[in-house]
Every structure is written in C-alpha cells, then in structure tokens.
Design an enzyme around this catalytic site. Structure first.
Site, PDB file in Angstrom:
ATOM      1  N   HIS A 176       0.812  -1.213   0.000  1.00  0.00           N
ATOM      2  CA  HIS A 176       0.000   0.000   0.000  1.00  0.00           C
ATOM      3  C   HIS A 176       0.849   1.268   0.000  1.00  0.00           C
ATOM      4  CE1 HIS A 176      -3.199  -2.818   1.341  1.00  0.00           C
ATOM      5  NE2 HIS A 176      -3.948  -2.024   0.624  1.00  0.00           N
ATOM      6  N   GLY A 177       2.066   1.200   0.479  1.00  0.00           N
ATOM      7  CA  GLY A 177       2.905   2.400   0.521  1.00  0.00           C
ATOM      8  C   GLY A 177       4.224   2.092   1.175  1.00  0.00           C
TER       9      GLY A 177
END
Lengths: 343, 491
Positions: free
Chosen positions: B332-333
C-alpha cells in the site's frame, strides 16, 4: 428495457432541471454566508455611491475596517478570499463612476499574493467577474505562463466552457452549497447579512471569539513568492490609480502574536521588500507601518486572524485618527503618523 | 481521468461505448483495438509520459509469458526466467514507489520520481499471469486479449485486481462484443450506486479527516473519535464506491468483474473482514504468497496435523500470515505506518486463527454476541485504518491517545454543527450496518463474479426503480466535480 430507459431519462431530466431552476433563481437561499457580502459590495459598486475613501483587500480588511468609524464617507469593498484580481476589478469599476474615490486603502496578507485561494469558488461563482474579465485573466495567465488561477484543465471541463457554465449557474458548481445550506435554510440569515453589510458599508465579521491563539496562514508560509498573475493584477491596479493620481495606502492588518512568533523572518522581510519596491515604483503608493504588525491574541476572533468586534473597533479608531491626521497632509506626514495605525 | 468527472461521464464513456459497439461490427479485433486505444488514452489523460511505461510493461511481460510457454519442457530454465521477469517487474515498482524511502533511511540524497498511476495494480496483475504461465494453467495466449486484460480501463488504475482466467476468456467470447441493453442498464445502475457512495457519502465525510490527521495532538476525546470514525467510513465508501463504478463500467462492455467489497464492516472476525474487504487483493495475496509459503512449509515438514502443536501453528500459520500481511502493508505504501498496519493485521489474524482453534464457532448465536463480535472486529480494523492514514506512527499513536482521553475529554463547541456531525455519522453507520450493499441490491442480475447473497432491497428494471434511479442520477451528476465550500462555513 425501453420503458425503463425512457422513465429513467424523464426522471433525470426533470429532477436536474428542477435543481437548476432553483440554483439559478435563489442563490441567497443556499449560498454560503460570504455571498451576501459580495452581493452588497457589487450593489455598492453598481450604484457608484462609494464616497471619498475605498478599501480593497481580503477578509481581514473586510472585518477590521469599519467605514462608519472613519472620518470621511468610506466604503469597504474588501472581500473574503479576495486577491489583487478582485481588488483590481473593483478599482477599475470604481474609477468609472462619475465621482470616483479620492483615496484608496489596500490591504492583503502575504498569503493572498502567493496562493490562488478562492477565485473560482467566490469571484466567479458569486458573479463578481464578468465573462470579459475571465477572458482577460485567461490571456494574462497564458502570457505569463502562470496557470495557477486560470487552470486550463480544472475539473476536466474545457477552459472555454467553464466560464459559460458558471454564467449559466450550472448546478454542479453550486450543489455543495445547496446541500450544506439545507436547500433554502440560509435564506433568512443571508437576507439579514445582506442588509447588515449594506448598512455597514461593507464591513462584516467572521469569528467573534474573545481571543484566539491559533496560528494563522503566515505562520505556515515557507517563503514569500508572489504568483506572477496576482502580481500582474496588483501592478495593474496601482498603475491605474497612479494614472488618476489617487493616493494609495497599503495598511497591513494585524495578526495575533501567536502567529507573529512563528512567522519566518525571510517571509516577513520578503513581503516588506515586495511592498517597498512598489512604493518606489509608484509615488502615490505608500506602505503604512509594518508589513506584518501584530496585536495581542485577545483582539482576535478566529483562527484566521480576523479581529473580533472589540479589535475591529480599536483598529478602526486608530485608523480614523491616522486618517484625520494625514488628511491633506504630505507623504512624510503620513509616514510619521503611521505607527499609530498599527500599534 | 477519474470516473467521477464530467469529462469521463459526459464525453469519454459515451464515446468509448459507441466506438466499441460500432467497431464490433467490423469484428472482435477492431473492437478490442479500439478498447485498448481508449484505455491508453484514459491512462495518458493524467500524464502521457507514463504511457510508454505501461506499454513497455505489457510488451515485456507478454514476451516473458511466451518464453515461459516455450520453456515448459525445461522447468529449471522456466523458473529462472520467471524469477528474472518478476524481479524486473518488482524493480520498476521499487524504483518508483520505494527507492525514495530506502535512500531516505540510508540518508542518501535522492529525488523521488513521480509515481505512475496504478503501477501496483498493473504490475501485480501481470505477475499473476506469469505465475499462471509457469504453472501451465493459462490457455489464452492471444496478444490482443492479453493487452485488453491488462489495460481495460475500468480496472487499470485502482482495481479490482483481476485474474487472467476470469477476464481473458470473456474477451475471447463473441458475446462480449454484442450490444446488450440490459448490460448497459445494469452496468450504469451499478456505476451510479458507486458514484453516489463516492461523491455523496465519502467526499463530504472527508472534510474533517485531513485537518484531524494533520494535528492529532490537538484533538480531545470526541473530536479524535470523530476524525477516526470519519476516516474509516470515508475509506470504505470511497474505495468500495470506486470498485462499484469499475464493476459497473466493465458490465456496460459485457464484461463481469470479480466482487471486491462485500459489506466488510459487517464482518464478525478479522479473517472474515479480509474475505470481505478488497477481496481481489486478499485472493491475490493468498494465491501468490500465503498458499505457496504454507504449502512449501508443509511439503518440507511432510507432516499432517502439524498445525495443532504450538510449533506447527507458528510455522504453518504465523509465519505465512506475518510475511503475507507485512508485504500487503508495504504494497500500500513505503512508509513505516504501512509496515505497522501490516503487522497489526498479522497479529489480529494470528489471534483469530488461534481463537478459532481453541473455540470453534457455534452454529447459531444470540444477536448481542454477534453485535459484540462485529464491534470488536470494527475497532481492531479502525486501529489499523488510523495507522494506514496517519502521516507517521507517532501521529497515529497521538490520535489513538486522543481517543482514550489522553488529550482531555472536553466536548466540542456545543452547537448545531456537532449534532449534525453526529447525525451524519449515524446515518452512514445505518447504511453500513443496516442496508444491503450494491451487489446485493443488484443480485438478480449477477452483478459480479462470485457468490452473492441477495438482500432485502432488490433492483428490478421497472418504472418505480427507473424514477428513483433518475433522481439518484441527478444527485450523482450534481455531486461530480462540484465546487467545495470553504471549511470556515460548515453551515
């Protein structure tokens, strides 16, 4: 399926049209509380009953300067979210009046030279700008290569179409306000505000808390870099006033001490330097006092460094004294008296 | 180009649909090429400079897939090629998404490149295809269908993460290229429901989220809860709304996408939550990470029933769970918050597995027990969501501190705005917990691939639904790309 699609389309067209009619006919019923203030100022400009002194600027100027407290017939045309673009447009309209103002006070905080803020949301949506004004803004933006305000691809709508949609009050641009305003629930307050702002000749309040220690926008600025397009309109306004030989005083509104403490020195120096450069270029333009004056937090009514009613009374009284002292005086006299305005 | 923009709804979509069915008259190839061109235009609308990256990625992966097929008689070479191909995909992802963070940790100066839109989605979609090629379970090798499968604009930027076995056969089917009024109507209705979720429910809820997460240290008890709850609701309505729009759009082209959200906040355990939230990601992680790791361990140990011992549990459940969820978090990041988010969920799932082993679920339980489980699950997920959104771990902890009263418990200004905010949140929870989801409403028309349980409210193509949907479409159109109000004026 054909019957479903037909009914769907009829329902869609009918409900959309209904909303559009409401949006076009009754903006006072749903638009945010800034709208009546802008309308009042447009009425004043249209009627040309502006008096000897006109104030242009941002929301702090709109709050802090009470025309009734000043020693001459004055009109406060400053608006919430106002930038040099609106000020320039207001001044050019005011100068077309049979008896234009003889003196102008300009006041913007540093951020209103560096950020687009609410041009489309306010100026365009509230009908302050004409299609010609927007065409000119587009031309200037393209010429300067500064799309920050006239963003060509804003919302994916072609730039030629967007002003038309605003002019037609295309409902999507107003729907947020319709929803938040409860469709018609702002009608009574907005009517009262319109009457009030008209009666006060343009002054109105935002926050009215008995003090605020919240850090305002200047406290968050990393640098002072004016947008070319805003600088262009500021310059254009001053040039116009210089042509007509009208005295222009830049009076910075105070910020609270909580903000002043965290303003970067390079920001305040650059802002002051920017204004001083203009006072060198235009002999009729004077920076009065400090470019970022501060007052104790108790005089402020909200997080945006708007003065509360007591603060506005105090500021306007000091401004009135300074105006009285400098009426008909020389520039040197004005500068000597300047400290009284901002202390 | 966003699905919820006028340029998409008024210009792009009608033109692409018209062009697709017009081109279909000249054959599948023409229609497919039109759709690929439209999808690349859609992708390039944001930034043309990344179109070559997307095209290069497709070409490179397709070439690798063809080679994998040819190397089938030589498994070792095939595996080596697969590793190289996956490494190349991951290298691009690392460069754009993680290198800045890595260099930041090492205190090395590095200018972060602009992250190409949807790079994670199209990279993982293609890695999945390569893995299937390696395992010999891909039958469709048409370059056109492959390019369509990767670029098809409804899923290109934000998913769902589609699987080649469920999408490529649809592009190979002649029925997909025939005009179907029913599919257009069903698709547009699903799209409309998604649009309303995104623009009418998620966007207005987001106004408190940004400022709240920016200064969590200033939030006392009630504002802290307000910010946290608003974010969890915004995230759900935003993401599930976008997925609904994607599913609806695909349906207008006669393509059915897999289900991606199934009322996740109704889950009674965190394991169930992941079976309902971003379902296609969970499926992907299971297929490509969890299952292979667990299978490898099981093969290595060659022991059945091993999981019942603590060591077996650790090796067969904890290890693959932690690896999978940590990688899911990082997917996600690149920040530390995403790592902690993954760890949190790994812990939840592990505890959940252990609990299931110790106390198997009862066939029927009283509603307070069910409500308690839903609430407990939601609170666990909420803590994860705070970590997911916060700019730093310290900020997340600060917000959680506010939620337990560490910043004081003074109420907000007791005015109409507070009551309105409470009413708004209550209305959103009523929708989340009390109404059927989009797929349940559309259940009679097979809205997505996968098993869908019909809800109480079921859409039918009748006059009453047409009138309601017409008014809803007005609301949707009005809320698209509209002008927000300055936050100063909440009422």
């Amino acid at each position: 399926m054909a019957r479903y699609i037909g009914t769907f389309l009829i329902s869609l067209v009918f409900s959309f049209s209904l909303v559009w009619v409401w949006v076009a006919l009754a903006p006072l019923a749903y638009l945010d509380p800034e709208y009546p203030a802008w309308v009042a100022k447009q009425h004043m400009l249209a009627s040309c009953a502006l008096g000897d002194l006109v104030v242009v600027g941002d929301s702090r100027a709109a709050v802090d300067i009470i025309p009734a407290a000043l020693p001459m017939f004055a009109t406060n045309l400053a608006v919430g979210g106002g930038s040099p673009i609106e000020a320039s447009l207001a001044i050019s309209r005011a100068l077309n009046c049979p008896s234009p103002p003889r003196r102008v006070i300009v006041s913007f905080d540093a951020a209103h030279f560096t950020e687009p803020d609410l041009f489309w949301e306010r100026s365009v949506r509230f009908g302050f700008t004409t299609p010609d004004d927007l065409r000119e803004l587009r031309r200037v933006s393209l010429q300067l290569g500064d799309p920050s305000i006239y963003d060509i691809r804003r919302g994916g709508v072609p730039s030629w179409l967007r002003p038309v949609l605003y002019m037609l009050r295309f409902p999507t641009y107003y729907f947020n306000s319709v929803a938040k305003g409860g469709v018609f629930l702002r009608w009574w307050n907005n009517r009262a505000s319109l009457a009030e702002v008209t009666a006060t000749r343009g002054q109105y309040f935002f926050g009215t808390e008995p003090g605020s220690s919240m850090v305002a926008v200047e406290g968050h600025m990393r640098a002072f870099k004016p947008l070319p397009v805003l600088d262009h309109y500021f310059d254009r306004m001053l040039a116009l006033l210089a042509q007509r030989d009208i005295e222009v005083d830049f009076v910075a509104m105070p910020m609270n001490q909580a903000t002043r403490k965290v303003v970067r020195t390079d920001v305040s120096d650059a802002f002051a330097g920017y204004l001083v450069a203009y006072s060198t270029r235009y002999r009729n333009f004077h920076l009065i006092g400090d470019a970022m004056p501060d007052w104790p937090d108790r005089w402020f009514g909200d997080a945006f460094a708007h003065l509360n009613p007591a603060g506005a009374q105090r500021f306007s009284a000091q401004l009135a004294a300074w105006l009285s002292a400098t009426a008909g005086g020389t520039t040197e006299h004005a500068e000597r008296s300047a400290e009284g305005v901002v202390q | 180009m966003l699905f919820n923009s006028y340029v998409f709804i008024m210009a792009f979509l009608p033109l692409v649909l018209l062009g697709f069915f017009a081109a279909s008259r000249f054959g599948r190839r023409a229609a497919g090429c039109w759709l690929i061109a439209a999808s690349l235009f859609f992708y390039g609308w944001w930034s043309v400079s990344f179109v070559p990256l997307l095209v290069g990625s497709i070409a490179g992966n397709y070439a690798a897939a063809l080679l994998l097929h040819r190397l089938a008689p030589w498994p070792r070479r095939q595996t080596a090629l697969l590793v190289v191909a996956i490494a190349a995909n991951l290298a691009a992802l690392v460069y754009y998404k993680y290198l800045g963070t890595i260099f930041g940790v090492l205190h090395v100066a590095f200018t972060n490149p602009i992250l190409p839109l949807g790079i994670s989605f199209f990279t993982f979609t293609q890695i999945g295809y390569l893995l299937d090629c390696r395992n010999g379970i891909t039958s469709d090798r048409s370059p056109l269908n492959y390019a369509l499968f990767v670029t098809f604009f409804p899923h290109l930027i934000a998913g769902p993460i589609v699987h080649n076995r469920e999408i490529m056969p649809q592009f190979g089917d002649a029925v997909t290229y025939r005009f179907s009024a029913q599919n257009i109507v069903v698709g547009m209705t699903i799209f409309l429901l998604g649009l309303l979720k995104k623009c009418l429910l998620a966007d207005p809820t987001s106004v408190v989220v940004g400022p709240g997460f920016a200064h969590p240290e200033t939030l006392t008890l009630f504002p802290a809860w307000h910010v946290a709850l608003s974010y969890s609701l915004q995230l759900y309505f935003d993401f599930s709304g976008y997925s609904d729009m994607a599913i609806g759009l695909a349906r207008t082209f006669n393509v059915r996408f897999p289900l991606n959200f199934n009322s996740p906040y109704k889950a009674q355990s965190v394991i169930e939550y992941w079976q309902r939230w971003h379902i296609t990601l969970t499926r992907y992680l299971n297929l490509c990470l969890y299952d292979p790791i667990a299978l490898a361990i099981r093969r290595r140990r060659r022991m059945r029933g091993f999981a019942t011992t603590p060591r077996g549990f650790a090796e067969l459940v904890l290890f693959p769970t932690f690896i999978t969820m940590i990688l899911a978090g990082i997917w996600h990041g690149s920040g530390l918050t995403f790592l902690v988010f993954g760890l949190l969920h790994a812990i939840y799932i592990s505890v959940n597995h252990a609990w299931r082993m110790l106390r198997p679920s009862q066939p029927k339980e009283a509603w307070p027990n069910v409500a308690g489980r839903v609430l407990l699950t939601y609170l666990c997920v909420l803590a994860g969501a705070i970590m997911f959104r916060a700019p730093s771990v310290a900020s997340a902890i600060s917000l959680m501190g506010g939620m337990v009263g560490l910043h004081g418990i003074s109420a907000t200004i007791p005015d109409i705005r507070v009551l309105r905010d409470i009413a708004w949140l209550a209305a959103l929870y009523a929708i989340v917990w009390g109404t059927p989801n989009t797929q349940q409403i559309m259940a009679d028309y097979a809205p997505a691939l996968g098993k869908i349980q019909a809800g109480a409210m079921r859409w039918q193509p009748n006059v009453r639904w047409a009138a309601v949907c017409g008014c809803a479409a007005t609301l949707g159109l009005l809320s698209v790309g509209g002008t927000g109000e300055f936050l100063y004026f909440q009422f």
